[in-house]
Motif scaffolding. Structure first.
Motif, PDB file in Angstrom:
ATOM      1  N   LYS A 128       0.930  -1.226  -0.015  1.00  0.00           N
ATOM      2  CA  LYS A 128       0.000   0.023  -0.126  1.00  0.00           C
ATOM      3  C   LYS A 128       1.002   1.395   0.126  1.00  0.00           C
ATOM      4  O   LYS A 128       1.723   1.414   0.773  1.00  0.00           O
ATOM      5  CB  LYS A 128      -1.003  -0.045   1.086  1.00  0.00           C
ATOM      6  CG  LYS A 128      -2.108   1.095   1.181  1.00  0.00           C
ATOM      7  CD  LYS A 128      -2.859   0.929   2.249  1.00  0.00           C
ATOM      8  CE  LYS A 128      -4.162   1.508   2.085  1.00  0.00           C
ATOM      9  NZ  LYS A 128      -5.205   1.291   3.209  1.00  0.00           N
ATOM     10  N   GLU A 173      -2.131   5.311  -0.155  1.00  0.00           N
ATOM     11  CA  GLU A 173      -3.518   4.877   0.007  1.00  0.00           C
ATOM     12  C   GLU A 173      -4.115   3.865  -1.163  1.00  0.00           C
ATOM     13  O   GLU A 173      -5.109   3.433  -1.602  1.00  0.00           O
ATOM     14  CB  GLU A 173      -4.662   6.033  -0.019  1.00  0.00           C
ATOM     15  CG  GLU A 173      -4.547   6.727   1.127  1.00  0.00           C
ATOM     16  CD  GLU A 173      -4.572   6.011   2.515  1.00  0.00           C
ATOM     17  OE1 GLU A 173      -5.390   5.156   2.371  1.00  0.00           O
ATOM     18  OE2 GLU A 173      -3.757   6.212   3.464  1.00  0.00           O
ATOM     19  N   ASN A 174      -2.994   3.636  -2.109  1.00  0.00           N
ATOM     20  CA  ASN A 174      -3.058   2.812  -3.511  1.00  0.00           C
ATOM     21  C   ASN A 174      -2.442   1.399  -3.211  1.00  0.00           C
ATOM     22  O   ASN A 174      -1.238   1.215  -2.491  1.00  0.00           O
ATOM     23  CB  ASN A 174      -2.803   3.404  -4.529  1.00  0.00           C
ATOM     24  CG  ASN A 174      -3.551   4.635  -4.897  1.00  0.00           C
ATOM     25  OD1 ASN A 174      -4.658   4.744  -4.918  1.00  0.00           O
ATOM     26  ND2 ASN A 174      -2.560   5.535  -5.269  1.00  0.00           N
ATOM     27  N   GLU A 175      -3.397   0.394  -3.466  1.00  0.00           N
ATOM     28  CA  GLU A 175      -2.756  -1.001  -3.280  1.00  0.00           C
ATOM     29  C   GLU A 175      -2.112  -1.362  -4.484  1.00  0.00           C
ATOM     30  O   GLU A 175      -2.901  -1.319  -5.626  1.00  0.00           O
ATOM     31  CB  GLU A 175      -3.719  -2.092  -2.570  1.00  0.00           C
ATOM     32  CG  GLU A 175      -4.249  -1.901  -1.347  1.00  0.00           C
ATOM     33  CD  GLU A 175      -4.920  -3.034  -0.938  1.00  0.00           C
ATOM     34  OE1 GLU A 175      -5.357  -3.864  -1.534  1.00  0.00           O
ATOM     35  OE2 GLU A 175      -4.869  -3.287   0.319  1.00  0.00           O
TER      36      GLU A 175
END
Length: 121
Positions: A79, A82-84
């Motif tokens: 992560k 906030e992006n996986e």
């Protein structure tokens, strides 16, 4: 006939999966900065599981792990802001079984990172 059996036995031992179970410490250079990552590998036959912790990305679980001979592959999900993102590691274990060279493609806009991992005693 006995030589044929010996030959098959030697081939089977060579093709066996490397046992990389245990703790490993890896470093990589990315954009002029040294990154560190630790791995805790668990091997069951050709299946690889475990977890990894990065100085930049925190802890991740190893998924879809496989060992075929001296080749190692697995995925982790990290992560970042906030992006996986799913990362695929591909590596090769050295003959002594104490070092692995990994490549990870598609990092940060399509870059490749090369990790050099050493078994922790």
């Amino acid at each position: 006939m006995k030589w044929l059996l010996v030959l098959f036995a030697a081939f089977a031992m060579t093709a066996a999966a490397a046992d990389i179970s245990g703790n490993w410490k890896a470093t990589a250079d990315f954009g002029g900065q040294t990154m560190e990552r630790t791995f805790v590998f668990k091997v069951d036959g050709n299946k690889l599981t475990g977890e990894t912790t990065s100085s930049m990305m925190g802890k991740s679980t190893i998924t879809d792990g496989k060992i075929e001979g001296d080749n190692v592959t697995f995925n982790i999900t990290v992560k970042f802001q906030e992006n996986e993102t799913k990362l695929t590691y591909k590596g090769k274990v050295n003959a002594a079984g104490n070092e692995i060279k990994f490549t990870v493609d598609g990092v940060a806009g399509g870059n490749t990172i090369e990790w050099n991992a050493k078994k922790v005693q």
